[in-house]
Design an enzyme around this catalytic site. Structure first.
Site, PDB file in Angstrom:
ATOM      1  N   PRO A  21     -56.842 -34.153 -20.833  1.00 47.18           N
ATOM      2  CA  PRO A  21     -57.857 -33.960 -19.810  1.00 47.18           C
ATOM      3  C   PRO A  21     -57.246 -34.096 -18.424  1.00 47.18           C
ATOM      4  CG  PRO A  21     -58.405 -35.761 -21.335  1.00 47.18           C
ATOM      5  CD  PRO A  21     -56.972 -35.456 -21.485  1.00 47.18           C
ATOM      6  N   GLU A  22     -57.409 -33.055 -17.640  1.00 43.03           N
ATOM      7  CA  GLU A  22     -57.029 -33.101 -16.232  1.00 43.03           C
ATOM      8  C   GLU A  22     -58.336 -33.215 -15.438  1.00 43.03           C
ATOM      9  OE1 GLU A  22     -53.921 -30.157 -15.403  1.00 43.03           O
ATOM     10  OE2 GLU A  22     -53.709 -29.825 -17.537  1.00 43.03           O
TER      11      GLU A  22
END
Length: 271
Positions: free
Chosen positions: A2-3
Site C-alpha cells: 500500500p502506497e
DNA sequence: AATCGCGCCTGACGGC
DNA sequence: TGCCGTCAGGCGCGAT
C-alpha cells in the site's frame, strides 16, 4: 504494497465505519509482527472511543480519548470491518472488538505491518517525527524537491521513495511518476534542474490523485476495506510492463534494478 | 549527513 | 508432482 492512494482509500473506508465507535476489547492472535504487538494493548484500548481516523504518510492514526493507535500495513497488511463473529482466517493477527458487534480485523501475511499505541502526539512519535512532506498538500512543489536534492547523488527514484523527503510514494508510483515526467529513474537527484523537478512534482501529484480516484492499485495483495480490489492497475503505463511497447513511442519498456528494487522505464522517453 | 545493504516474513511463480 | 530459486507494492537499522 500500500502506497499513499491505497492507505488513503482504506482511511476513508475506516473513517465511515469507526468514527465514534467504542472499543470493547482487543483479540491478539499473533503478536509476532516485525515490531511485536504489545501484550498490554487490550488493556490500553478497552473502553476507548475512536474519535477520528487520520493518515500521515502511509501510517493510519486511530485517534482515541487518551492516545492513538498507529497502524502501518507494510507490504501485505489488510484492514477490514467485519461482524465480530466472523471466523478468523490465516494471518488474521488482531481484532479490535467494537460496540456494534463488529470488529476491525488486521490481516498481514508477511507481518511487515505495525500496530502500536502511543499517548504522545503521534506525529511526534519517532517513527513519524522525521517524515517528509505530504505530496497532495500545496506546499509540495518542484522547488521543495529541488532544494532537498541539492548535492545528493542518490538515484532520483530512490530519492522520491525516501519517506523523509516526500511521503507516500512507493515502488509503483515512483516508476509511474518518473515516466510521466520524462526522467530516467537512475539520474542522480542532485543533478536535475528546477524545471524538471517542477514537472516531477506535478507528475507525482497527478499519478497519486488518479490512483486514489480509482481506489488504488491491486496487483496481488491489496484490497480496499470492503474486500474489492482497486482499479488503477489498468492505468499503469510502465510498472510491471517490461517488454511491452511504451505508450508514447512504442519501444519496449525496460526493467532494471535500482536500490534492490525493480524500476520500469522507457529508454527513449526518459532521460 | 547521506548512502548502502541486510533482514524481517509468506506466498506465488517459473524452470527443471 | 515436487523442489528450488527468485521475486514481491516497505521500512528500520547498523556499517561505512
Amino acid at each position: 504494497m500500500p502506497e499513499l492512494p491505497e492507505v488513503e482509500t482504506i482511511r476513508r473506508y475506516l473513517e465511515q465505519r469507526l468514527t465514534g465507535q467504542r472499543i470493547e476489547g482487543v483479540t491478539i492472535r499473533h503478536a509476532s509482527l516485525r515490531r511485536p504487538v504489545s501484550r498490554t494493548l487490550p488493556k490500553k484500548l478497552a473502553g476507548q472511543t475512536i474519535q477520528a481516523v487520520e493518515r500521515r504518510a502511509k501510517y493510519l492514526l486511530l485517534r482515541c480519548g487518551t492516545g492513538t493507535l498507529i497502524l502501518h500495513l507494510g507490504m501485505t497488511g489488510r484492514l477490514t470491518v467485519l461482524p465480530a463473529a466472523t471466523p478468523a482466517l490465516k494471518h488474521d493477527h488482531l481484532d479490535l472488538l467494537l460496540a456494534d458487534k463488529k470488529c476491525l480485523r488486521f490481516n498481514d501475511s508477511r507481518r511487515f505491518g505495525t500496530v502500536l499505541w502511543t499517548t504522545q502526539d503521534p506525529r511526534l512519535h519517532p517513527l513519524l517525527a522525521d517524515l517528509g512532506i505530504e505530496p497532495l498538500k500545496p506546499d509540495f512543489t518542484g522547488a521543495y524537491l529541488h532544494q532537498r536534492a541539492r548535492g545528493r547523488i542518490v538515484a532520483i527514484k530512490n530519492f522520491i521513495m525516501n519517506q523523509h523527503v516526500v511521503v507516500g510514494v512507493g515502488n509503483i508510483y515512483a516508476s509511474e511518476a518518473l515516466f510521466q515526467a520524462g526522467i530516467h529513474p537512475a539520474r542522480p537527484a542532485g543533478k536535475l534542474s528546477l524545471q524538471r523537478y517542477e514537472r516531477l512534482a506535478g507528475a507525482i501529484q497527478q499519478v497519486l490523485e488518479a490512483a486514489l480516484a480509482a481506489g488504488g492499485t491491486t496487483l496481488r495483495d491489496y484490497r480496499q476495506g470492503d474486500g474489492n480490489p482497486g482499479g488503477f492497475q489498468v492505468q499503469l503505463l510502465v510498472y510491471g510492463r517490461a517488454g511491452e511497447p511504451c505508450t508514447t513511442c512504442g519501444r519496449p519498456v525496460q526493467q532494471t534494478r535500482i536500490g534492490q528494487r525493480s524500476a520500469y522505464f522507457c529508454r527513449k522517453c526518459q532521460r
